[in-house]
Scaffold this motif. Sequence first.
Motif, short mmCIF file in Angstrom:
data_model
loop_
_atom_site.label_atom_id
_atom_site.label_comp_id
_atom_site.label_asym_id
_atom_site.label_seq_id
_atom_site.Cartn_x
_atom_site.Cartn_y
_atom_site.Cartn_z
N UNK A 52 0.81 -1.22 0.00
CA UNK A 52 0.00 0.00 0.00
C UNK A 52 0.85 1.27 0.00
N UNK A 53 2.03 1.23 0.59
CA UNK A 53 2.86 2.43 0.71
C UNK A 53 3.76 2.65 -0.49
N UNK A 54 3.71 1.76 -1.48
CA UNK A 54 4.58 1.87 -2.64
C UNK A 54 3.90 2.48 -3.86
N UNK A 55 2.66 2.88 -3.72
CA UNK A 55 1.89 3.37 -4.86
C UNK A 55 2.33 4.77 -5.27
N UNK A 56 2.13 5.09 -6.54
CA UNK A 56 2.52 6.40 -7.05
C UNK A 56 1.73 7.53 -6.39
N UNK A 57 0.49 7.25 -5.99
CA UNK A 57 -0.33 8.28 -5.35
C UNK A 57 0.31 8.83 -4.07
N UNK A 58 1.13 8.01 -3.41
CA UNK A 58 1.77 8.42 -2.16
C UNK A 58 3.26 8.73 -2.34
N UNK A 59 3.73 8.76 -3.59
CA UNK A 59 5.17 8.91 -3.82
C UNK A 59 5.70 10.23 -3.26
N UNK A 60 4.90 11.27 -3.27
CA UNK A 60 5.37 12.55 -2.75
C UNK A 60 5.15 12.72 -1.26
N UNK A 61 4.57 11.71 -0.62
CA UNK A 61 4.24 11.80 0.80
C UNK A 61 5.00 10.80 1.65
N UNK A 62 5.09 9.55 1.17
CA UNK A 62 5.81 8.50 1.90
C UNK A 62 7.19 8.34 1.29
N UNK A 63 8.22 8.56 2.08
CA UNK A 63 9.58 8.48 1.57
C UNK A 63 10.01 7.03 1.37
N UNK A 103 -8.87 -1.69 5.32
CA UNK A 103 -8.39 -1.36 6.65
C UNK A 103 -6.92 -0.95 6.68
N UNK A 104 -6.32 -0.78 5.51
CA UNK A 104 -4.93 -0.34 5.46
C UNK A 104 -4.80 1.05 6.07
N UNK A 105 -3.58 1.43 6.48
CA UNK A 105 -3.40 2.74 7.12
C UNK A 105 -3.82 3.91 6.23
N UNK A 106 -4.37 4.93 6.85
CA UNK A 106 -4.68 6.18 6.17
C UNK A 106 -3.40 7.00 6.02
N UNK A 107 -3.38 7.86 5.01
CA UNK A 107 -2.23 8.76 4.80
C UNK A 107 -2.79 10.18 4.69
N UNK A 108 -3.10 10.81 5.81
CA UNK A 108 -3.76 12.13 5.78
C UNK A 108 -2.90 13.21 5.15
N UNK A 109 -1.58 13.02 5.11
CA UNK A 109 -0.71 14.05 4.53
C UNK A 109 -0.74 14.07 3.01
N UNK A 110 -1.27 13.02 2.39
CA UNK A 110 -1.33 12.97 0.93
C UNK A 110 -2.36 13.96 0.40
N UNK A 111 -2.18 14.36 -0.85
CA UNK A 111 -3.13 15.28 -1.47
C UNK A 111 -4.52 14.65 -1.53
N UNK A 112 -5.57 15.47 -1.45
CA UNK A 112 -6.93 14.92 -1.49
C UNK A 112 -7.21 14.05 -2.71
N UNK A 113 -6.73 14.46 -3.89
CA UNK A 113 -6.96 13.66 -5.09
C UNK A 113 -6.25 12.32 -4.98
N UNK A 114 -5.03 12.33 -4.44
CA UNK A 114 -4.29 11.08 -4.28
C UNK A 114 -5.00 10.15 -3.31
N UNK A 115 -5.49 10.70 -2.19
CA UNK A 115 -6.23 9.87 -1.23
C UNK A 115 -7.49 9.30 -1.85
#
Length: 288
Positions: free
Chosen positions: A8-19, A227-239
């Motif tokens: 879940x943390x490797x997706x492009x949608x979170x690339x700018x948020x999860x290092x 039920x995977x973790x939420x990433x509130x710091x990601x952009x709304x469109x990415x979430x």
Amino acid sequence: MSVDVEDWFQVQAYAGTIRREDWEGLDRRVEANTDRILGLFERAGVTATFFTLGWVAERHPALIRRIVAAGHELASHGHGHELVREIGAARFRADIRRAKAVLEDAGGVPVRGYRAPTFSIGPRITPWAHAVLAEEGHDYSSSLFPVRHDLYGDEAAPRGPHRPDPSGVTELPMTTLRLGGRNLPCAGGGWFRLTPYAAFRTALRRVNQAERTPGIFYFHPWEIDPDQPEVPAARPLARFRHRVGLRRMEHRLERLLRDFRWDRMDRVFPDAIAGAATQLAAPQPAAA
């Protein structure tokens, strides 16, 4: 039928948020989710192609062995889920070489297929990629999405199996429906979660019946994990893109597995992979 095996943390949608350097310390859910998919496929009598990250295979080699033991095709999603268009030819070669070696060591079978992370290759953006894949021992790629999208896609690309480079591998593009002068996505992932199920099924049947061609469906293990973790710091469109429809995804998949015939990529497209045809026709409605 195909599965892009990443967490879940490797997706492009979170690339700018999860290092990337933080991946190791995050909650890995890919093994449990992929095991659920193996159970879904077993109950439906379906075999599929698992495009798997080398990063995942290094940490979960027993999962790779279970995929192979269940009769599925093991294929490569690269190693570190880096966009091919950004890393260049030399790093791309190193990435796919490392992934292929890890996957083949864990699975004990040849790895013939490849899918680029976020469909990040194409004749115009990476004209060298298909030749590099051939040189590194691959037989086909399934990395082009002939649609218009802000993150990926090339609407001008051929919609059927073809060879972008005579010295390279066969490309098996994501399925699209040609309607009103546009290519509409009909392949899976977020598109499948957004589209009403009846509309998606109708579109895929039209591709099968009107064009007499197989379809290619793909999804990810994290898409059956609401039920995977939420990433509130990601952009709304990415979430939104990442989480829309997660709770109904597994039920939709069960319906899809019943409504069409599915098999591994290498069994649905053997002639195209061998280079014997540039457009493969299906004798009966089918999907991959």
